[in-house]
Design a protein around this motif. Structure first.
Motif, mmCIF file in Angstrom:
data_model
loop_
_atom_site.group_PDB
_atom_site.id
_atom_site.type_symbol
_atom_site.label_atom_id
_atom_site.label_comp_id
_atom_site.label_asym_id
_atom_site.label_seq_id
_atom_site.Cartn_x
_atom_site.Cartn_y
_atom_site.Cartn_z
ATOM 1 N N THR A 144 40.927 43.380 46.402
ATOM 2 C CA THR A 144 39.887 42.145 46.180
ATOM 3 C C THR A 144 39.467 42.961 45.145
ATOM 4 O O THR A 144 38.644 41.862 44.674
ATOM 5 C CB THR A 144 38.475 42.879 47.504
ATOM 6 O OG1 THR A 144 39.863 42.300 48.384
ATOM 7 C CG2 THR A 144 37.612 41.655 48.064
ATOM 8 N N GLU A 145 39.146 44.117 44.950
ATOM 9 C CA GLU A 145 38.625 44.454 43.839
ATOM 10 C C GLU A 145 39.398 44.173 42.851
ATOM 11 O O GLU A 145 38.548 44.259 41.857
ATOM 12 C CB GLU A 145 38.395 46.722 43.848
ATOM 13 C CG GLU A 145 36.944 46.886 45.086
ATOM 14 C CD GLU A 145 37.362 48.191 45.306
ATOM 15 O OE1 GLU A 145 37.982 49.193 44.776
ATOM 16 O OE2 GLU A 145 37.428 48.515 46.784
ATOM 17 N N LEU A 146 40.046 44.418 43.098
ATOM 18 C CA LEU A 146 41.189 44.220 40.969
ATOM 19 C C LEU A 146 40.652 42.935 41.286
ATOM 20 O O LEU A 146 40.778 42.450 39.696
ATOM 21 C CB LEU A 146 42.943 44.804 41.832
ATOM 22 C CG LEU A 146 43.148 45.787 41.753
ATOM 23 C CD1 LEU A 146 44.582 45.780 42.377
ATOM 24 C CD2 LEU A 146 42.918 46.688 41.015
ATOM 25 N N LEU A 147 40.884 41.862 42.238
ATOM 26 C CA LEU A 147 40.483 40.590 41.546
ATOM 27 C C LEU A 147 39.542 39.989 41.686
ATOM 28 O O LEU A 147 39.180 38.338 41.258
ATOM 29 C CB LEU A 147 41.402 39.528 42.521
ATOM 30 C CG LEU A 147 42.744 39.960 42.311
ATOM 31 C CD1 LEU A 147 43.960 38.975 43.744
ATOM 32 C CD2 LEU A 147 43.513 39.469 41.411
ATOM 33 N N LYS A 148 38.149 40.638 42.245
ATOM 34 C CA LYS A 148 36.655 40.290 42.140
ATOM 35 C C LYS A 148 36.305 38.962 40.481
ATOM 36 O O LYS A 148 35.705 38.165 41.022
ATOM 37 C CB LYS A 148 35.696 41.241 42.496
ATOM 38 C CG LYS A 148 35.617 42.233 41.475
ATOM 39 C CD LYS A 148 34.643 42.708 42.741
ATOM 40 C CE LYS A 148 34.172 44.318 41.987
ATOM 41 N NZ LYS A 148 33.972 45.354 42.216
ATOM 42 N N ASP A 149 36.691 40.130 39.786
ATOM 43 C CA ASP A 149 35.759 39.484 37.916
ATOM 44 C C ASP A 149 36.761 38.156 38.293
ATOM 45 O O ASP A 149 36.449 37.019 37.427
ATOM 46 C CB ASP A 149 35.973 39.776 37.698
ATOM 47 C CG ASP A 149 35.310 41.295 37.181
ATOM 48 O OD1 ASP A 149 33.708 40.943 38.560
ATOM 49 O OD2 ASP A 149 34.996 42.466 37.106
ATOM 50 N N SER A 150 38.484 38.747 38.404
ATOM 51 C CA SER A 150 39.653 37.564 37.575
ATOM 52 C C SER A 150 39.381 36.345 38.494
ATOM 53 O O SER A 150 39.728 35.419 37.626
ATOM 54 C CB SER A 150 40.567 38.045 37.628
ATOM 55 O OG SER A 150 41.372 38.893 39.041
#
Lengths: 166, 332, 117
Positions: free
Chosen positions: B239-245
């Motif tokens: 979730t953290e890895l993708l929250k911006d992208s």
């Protein structure tokens, strides 16, 4: 529809730097997984470990009162605790205590008995020779190897020192 | 690099699932076809138990779909045991052509992709896919004997005892395999065998990113986006890895390893893992949601941790892989 | 009093191991190996005897005590037989424990079956 388990706010730690870089990612994952020694775990380990030693002390007093010498009493205590540890392993209680007490059951000699009995029981399905006997020392073997090694090294050093002293 | 594989006429004609007693105490219990109380499945070793579980799952699949093994052209399946024995011994009595697959815990999606390609290419008309794992046989092979009294770290996961199967063919039904994407091996450098979630999360993020880039879809086009067995730790990392992208992903994103157990009440640390995890959650829970129309688009990412006990002891890192499969309801 | 001392000393050994396990994710096998070697070393320099005198079973029941027995027996054997004692002492002194573990484990394997909890 609502899907259970979806958390709107993941337990977000701030991502700093390029997490897609492996060095950073490793550090990030390790930081997340890092934990401190929990007071609860330590208390449980201390209490259970202490109690097992008290049981040892009681057995020792019992054997001495029955006429055993101090040294034999010590050996009998070890044998009794190994018996108990293995029995509790067999009836499936030891792993529950171990899960609760952690090092509290690992460090006393009962943990040694468990480490030998558990693979012996589990690998019975591969036969007695290739299952039970081969796998018996799969966890506890290193303890015997290193114990024997250390005592042999100590014996040599002790021998040299006594020769020099003479 | 070829990316997304689109399928026209590949349909899901049924699913079945068999689980063990820990899963039967979890929140998805009512969706499973069979919950077996006896962890030996009536056999005398863990390996035989897992094969028997696979056999029963396929038997159930045949019964539910009203077919016999002779009606099948192929079985694609896999598991976690050395040399893939649980599946091959489990399906042997059916006498159906068999392809044994290994993708660690990503095996289920791998099997669906292979089966769909077989049907698409005309190599088979009707294919059963299955994937299984068994807590006891996995512990014995990868960790410690069951009777060993040790504690596990909080990031550890609990191997699911379960086998899930799907029946795929070109015969139209309400649910189809719309598209899929094969994952790349991602080496995140993680060496801690008790932190599989972190080892696989990066692979899941990689496949998700690639999938949404090349499919032209957005997370909001899906009702459920589910990783296979990242567990709570890997779920949070992903979730953290993708929250911006990938904005909007968190609203749709879940993990089979978290769905299958009650993480608060059951002693399973970060959740479920194993081939069986995404297999039974898909074949039971997601299929139910798709059949009833509660969900129209489900993206499954079965995640796998590539390693064996020796490579871990050698200090080699645990690589991750994630295959995506998009199940779609009723457009045809 | 014996019991209190045994409790405190034995508990302390477990406590230290638990801190290591929690903080460093070191495996149980490494803890046991380190403790045995530490037991031999501490006995060798003459320190562990005081721990045993004070803690009784609290010092002999933990796996460190296994190292203590190994070292004490080795020392006695070297005194008696010379250099050969370095090889014969350790295992002779701990033979009862190892034999008990092996014999009993075999019996347990005959009787019991592995189960999921």
């Amino acid at each position: 529809m609502s899907i259970p388990c979806i958390k709107k706010e993941a337990n977000a730690k701030n991502l700093t730097g390029d997490v897609m870089n492996n060095e950073n990612y490793k550090k990030y994952a390790a930081d997340r997984a890092k934990r401190s020694a929990s007071a609860l775990n330590c208390t449980k380990a201390f209490a259970v470990g202490g109690l097992i030693c008290c049981l040892g002390q009681a057995l020792s007093n019992l054997f001495i009162s029955l006429g055993a010498g101090e040294k034999d009493a010590g050996t009998l205590v070890s044998v009794s605790l190994i018996f108990l540890g293995g029995l509790l392993t067999g009836i499936g209680v030891f792993d529950k205590i171990g899960k609760f007490a952690g090092a509290g059951t690992l460090v006393p000699i009962t943990g040694f008995a468990n480490a030998i009995a558990a693979p012996a029981i589990e690998n019975k399905t591969e036969g007695f020779i290739n299952g039970v006997c081969t796998k018996m020392f799969v966890i506890a073997g290193p303890v015997i190897v290193f114990g024997t090694l250390a005592s042999a090294v100590y014996g040599v050093i002790y021998y040299v020192l006594t020769q020099v002293a003479q | 690099m070829r990316d997304i594989i689109r399928f026209e006429n590949i349909y899901v004609n049924g699913g079945s699932s068999v689980v063990g007693k820990t899963e039967a105490k979890g929140p998805l219990a009512r969706y499973f076809d069979l919950c077996e109380e006896d962890e030996y499945f009536g056999k005398d070793s863990w390996e035989k138990a897992e094969s028997e579980m696979t056999r029963r799952t396929l038997e159930k699949l045949f019964a539910k779909a009203h077919i016999s093994p002779e009606d099948l052209d192929l079985i694609c399946g896999g598991d976690l045991l050395n040399q893939c024995v649980a599946s091959s011994f489990g399906v042997k009595e059916f006498g159906v052509p068999f392809l044994g697959l290994y993708g660690a815990c990503s095996t289920f999606a791998e099997a669906v992709i292979c089966a769909s390609m077989f049907i698409k290419g005309g190599g088979a008309g009707r294919v059963a896919v299955c994937a299984s794992s068994h807590f006891c046989s996995a512990e014995k092979q990868y960790r410690f004997p069951l009777e060993y009294g040790g504690q596990r770290t909080p990031t550890a996961q609990n191997t699911v005892t379960g086998c899930g199967a799907l029946l795929l063919s070109g015969e139209p039904s309400d649910i189809r395999v719309a598209d899929a994407m094969t994952g790349r091996i991602v080496d995140a450098g993680i060496t801690d065998a008790n932190n599989m979630g972190a080892a696989m999360a990066k692979a899941a993020a990689d496949t998700l990113t690639r999938y949404f880039e090349s499919s032209g879809m957005k997370p909001s086009d899906f009702d459920i986006v589910a990783t296979g067995d990242l567990g709570r730790e890997g779920y949070e990392i992903c979730t953290e890895l993708l929250k911006d992208s990938l904005p909007g992903l968190t609203d749709k994103y879940t993990d089979c390893g978290m769905l299958i157990y009650d993480l608060e009440k059951q002693d399973v640390h970060c959740g479920g893992s194993g081939c069986g995890c995404s297999a039974v959650v898909t074949a039971a829970y997601f299929l139910d949601k798709l059949t009833k129309g509660d969900a129209s688009n489900v993206l499954l990412l079965s995640t796998g941790a590539l390693m064996n006990p020796n490579t871990v002891l050698q200090g080699q890192s645990i690589c991750g892989i994630a295959h995506a499969v998009h199940f779609e309801r009723g457009t045809k | 009093m014996d019991y209190l001392k045994a409790f405190l000393v034995g508990g302390a050994f477990c406590l230290i191991a638990q801190i290591f396990i929690d903080k460093t994710a070191v495996t149980g096998a490494r803890i046991l190996v380190s403790y045995v070697v530490a037991g031999v070393a501490l006995t060798g320099i003459g320190a562990y005897k005081y721990v045993v005198d004070f803690g009784g079973a609290g010092a002999t029941v933990p796996i460190v005590g296994f190292g203590y027995t190994l070292a004490e027996a080795t020392k006695a054997a070297v005194d008696e037989k010379g250099l050969l004692g370095a090889l014969t002492g350790g295992l002779s002194g701990t033979s009862a424990g190892i034999a008990a573990a092996v014999v009993f484990a075999f019996i347990w394997a005959l009787i019991f079956k592995s189960r999921q909890k």
